[in-house]
Motif scaffolding. Sequence first.
Motif, mmCIF file in Angstrom:
data_model
loop_
_atom_site.group_PDB
_atom_site.id
_atom_site.type_symbol
_atom_site.label_atom_id
_atom_site.label_comp_id
_atom_site.label_asym_id
_atom_site.label_seq_id
_atom_site.Cartn_x
_atom_site.Cartn_y
_atom_site.Cartn_z
ATOM 1 N N VAL A 103 -20.014 10.498 8.945
ATOM 2 C CA VAL A 103 -19.924 10.209 10.290
ATOM 3 C C VAL A 103 -19.975 11.659 11.014
ATOM 4 O O VAL A 103 -20.527 12.037 11.947
ATOM 5 C CB VAL A 103 -18.384 9.619 10.670
ATOM 6 C CG1 VAL A 103 -18.386 9.644 12.125
ATOM 7 C CG2 VAL A 103 -18.382 8.273 10.204
ATOM 8 N N VAL A 104 -19.565 12.611 10.268
ATOM 9 C CA VAL A 104 -19.350 14.005 10.601
ATOM 10 C C VAL A 104 -21.078 14.365 11.018
ATOM 11 O O VAL A 104 -21.283 15.121 11.896
ATOM 12 C CB VAL A 104 -18.558 15.032 10.009
ATOM 13 C CG1 VAL A 104 -18.802 16.300 10.452
ATOM 14 C CG2 VAL A 104 -17.194 14.634 9.889
ATOM 15 N N GLU A 105 -21.677 14.229 10.037
ATOM 16 C CA GLU A 105 -22.910 14.787 9.915
ATOM 17 C C GLU A 105 -24.182 13.907 11.047
ATOM 18 O O GLU A 105 -24.854 14.710 11.466
ATOM 19 C CB GLU A 105 -23.672 14.422 8.644
ATOM 20 C CG GLU A 105 -23.217 15.228 7.517
ATOM 21 C CD GLU A 105 -23.745 14.754 6.114
ATOM 22 O OE1 GLU A 105 -24.729 15.211 5.757
ATOM 23 O OE2 GLU A 105 -23.414 13.659 5.451
ATOM 24 N N LEU A 106 -23.466 12.868 11.518
ATOM 25 C CA LEU A 106 -24.200 11.976 12.268
ATOM 26 C C LEU A 106 -24.024 12.229 13.645
ATOM 27 O O LEU A 106 -24.379 11.627 14.760
ATOM 28 C CB LEU A 106 -24.282 10.576 11.981
ATOM 29 C CG LEU A 106 -24.844 10.388 10.572
ATOM 30 C CD1 LEU A 106 -24.917 8.554 10.450
ATOM 31 C CD2 LEU A 106 -26.337 10.657 10.693
ATOM 32 N N GLN A 107 -23.069 13.211 14.079
ATOM 33 C CA GLN A 107 -22.620 13.624 15.627
ATOM 34 C C GLN A 107 -23.708 14.094 16.203
ATOM 35 O O GLN A 107 -24.468 14.785 15.731
ATOM 36 C CB GLN A 107 -21.307 14.459 15.359
ATOM 37 C CG GLN A 107 -20.417 13.991 14.905
ATOM 38 C CD GLN A 107 -19.515 12.830 15.670
ATOM 39 O OE1 GLN A 107 -19.459 12.855 16.965
ATOM 40 N NE2 GLN A 107 -18.966 11.846 15.262
ATOM 41 N N ALA A 108 -23.855 13.447 17.172
ATOM 42 C CA ALA A 108 -24.864 13.972 18.479
ATOM 43 C C ALA A 108 -24.532 15.485 18.616
ATOM 44 O O ALA A 108 -23.710 15.875 19.135
ATOM 45 C CB ALA A 108 -25.057 13.187 19.664
ATOM 46 N N ILE A 109 -25.936 16.072 18.920
ATOM 47 C CA ILE A 109 -26.010 17.519 19.309
ATOM 48 C C ILE A 109 -26.427 17.428 20.920
ATOM 49 O O ILE A 109 -27.521 16.807 21.025
ATOM 50 C CB ILE A 109 -26.797 18.327 18.674
ATOM 51 C CG1 ILE A 109 -26.275 18.357 17.305
ATOM 52 C CG2 ILE A 109 -26.952 19.875 19.344
ATOM 53 C CD1 ILE A 109 -27.405 19.173 16.093
ATOM 54 N N SER A 110 -25.467 17.734 21.815
ATOM 55 C CA SER A 110 -25.953 17.668 23.242
ATOM 56 C C SER A 110 -25.825 19.207 23.990
ATOM 57 O O SER A 110 -25.037 20.091 23.842
ATOM 58 C CB SER A 110 -24.719 16.912 23.820
ATOM 59 O OG SER A 110 -25.287 16.456 25.309
ATOM 60 N N ILE A 111 -27.166 19.493 24.774
ATOM 61 C CA ILE A 111 -27.071 20.746 25.418
ATOM 62 C C ILE A 111 -27.210 20.255 27.008
ATOM 63 O O ILE A 111 -28.320 19.397 27.087
ATOM 64 C CB ILE A 111 -28.173 21.602 24.950
ATOM 65 C CG1 ILE A 111 -28.115 21.754 23.500
ATOM 66 C CG2 ILE A 111 -28.288 22.919 25.805
ATOM 67 C CD1 ILE A 111 -29.138 22.632 22.924
ATOM 68 N N THR A 112 -26.644 20.903 27.763
ATOM 69 C CA THR A 112 -26.829 20.637 29.135
ATOM 70 C C THR A 112 -26.827 22.020 30.143
ATOM 71 O O THR A 112 -25.800 22.696 29.694
ATOM 72 C CB THR A 112 -25.515 19.786 29.815
ATOM 73 O OG1 THR A 112 -25.304 18.516 29.181
ATOM 74 C CG2 THR A 112 -25.938 19.701 31.359
ATOM 75 N N ALA A 113 -27.959 22.002 30.581
ATOM 76 C CA ALA A 113 -28.235 23.433 31.144
ATOM 77 C C ALA A 113 -29.510 23.209 32.089
ATOM 78 O O ALA A 113 -30.039 22.083 32.025
ATOM 79 C CB ALA A 113 -28.402 24.442 30.176
ATOM 80 N N THR A 114 -29.762 24.171 32.889
ATOM 81 C CA THR A 114 -31.287 24.173 33.611
ATOM 82 C C THR A 114 -32.348 24.222 32.378
ATOM 83 O O THR A 114 -32.407 24.625 31.330
ATOM 84 C CB THR A 114 -31.379 25.473 34.342
ATOM 85 O OG1 THR A 114 -31.320 26.554 33.749
ATOM 86 C CG2 THR A 114 -30.185 25.309 35.438
ATOM 87 N N PRO A 115 -33.545 23.532 32.918
ATOM 88 C CA PRO A 115 -34.557 23.675 31.876
ATOM 89 C C PRO A 115 -35.135 25.130 31.641
ATOM 90 O O PRO A 115 -35.227 25.169 30.319
ATOM 91 C CB PRO A 115 -36.006 23.116 32.767
ATOM 92 C CG PRO A 115 -34.991 22.113 33.791
ATOM 93 C CD PRO A 115 -33.802 22.789 33.970
#
Length: 135
Positions: free
Chosen positions: A45-57
């Motif tokens: 489950v740890v390996e499958l955590q989503a990676i999310s980045i929020t910023a301007t393009p």
Amino acid sequence: MLITSLLPLLSRYSLGFDLAAGADSSVTLTIMPRKSEGAKNAPSVVELQAISITATPAEIDAELALGEAGALGQLVIARKALGDQLAEQRQQAEAAKTKAKPAPTAAKASSAPAKPEPAKAAAPEPKPGEPASLW
């Protein structure tokens, strides 16, 4: 740059992407690792955590241009190292299971009730003026 940054993860997982526009001209890029076709072990489950980045393009492009030196690159390297460690531990656990087969005689001995030892005779009382014997 995005695909180059994610190549270490692609060797172990299939990746899904989600790109969503925010209200203030920001963008959220979400990278979702999934079990790849033909993988021997299911990822944890740890390996499958989503990676999310929020910023301007522009900020996301600048971050991706940093490659391995950027935050996404470092996160990918850490995830790959974690996945490698977990795979190694799984292999060691499997090897230990195959080595540690209980011997049939040991199973019989442990299931039989232990025989009580006969009571030893009490040490004789010392004569007056003599020290007590330890034997």
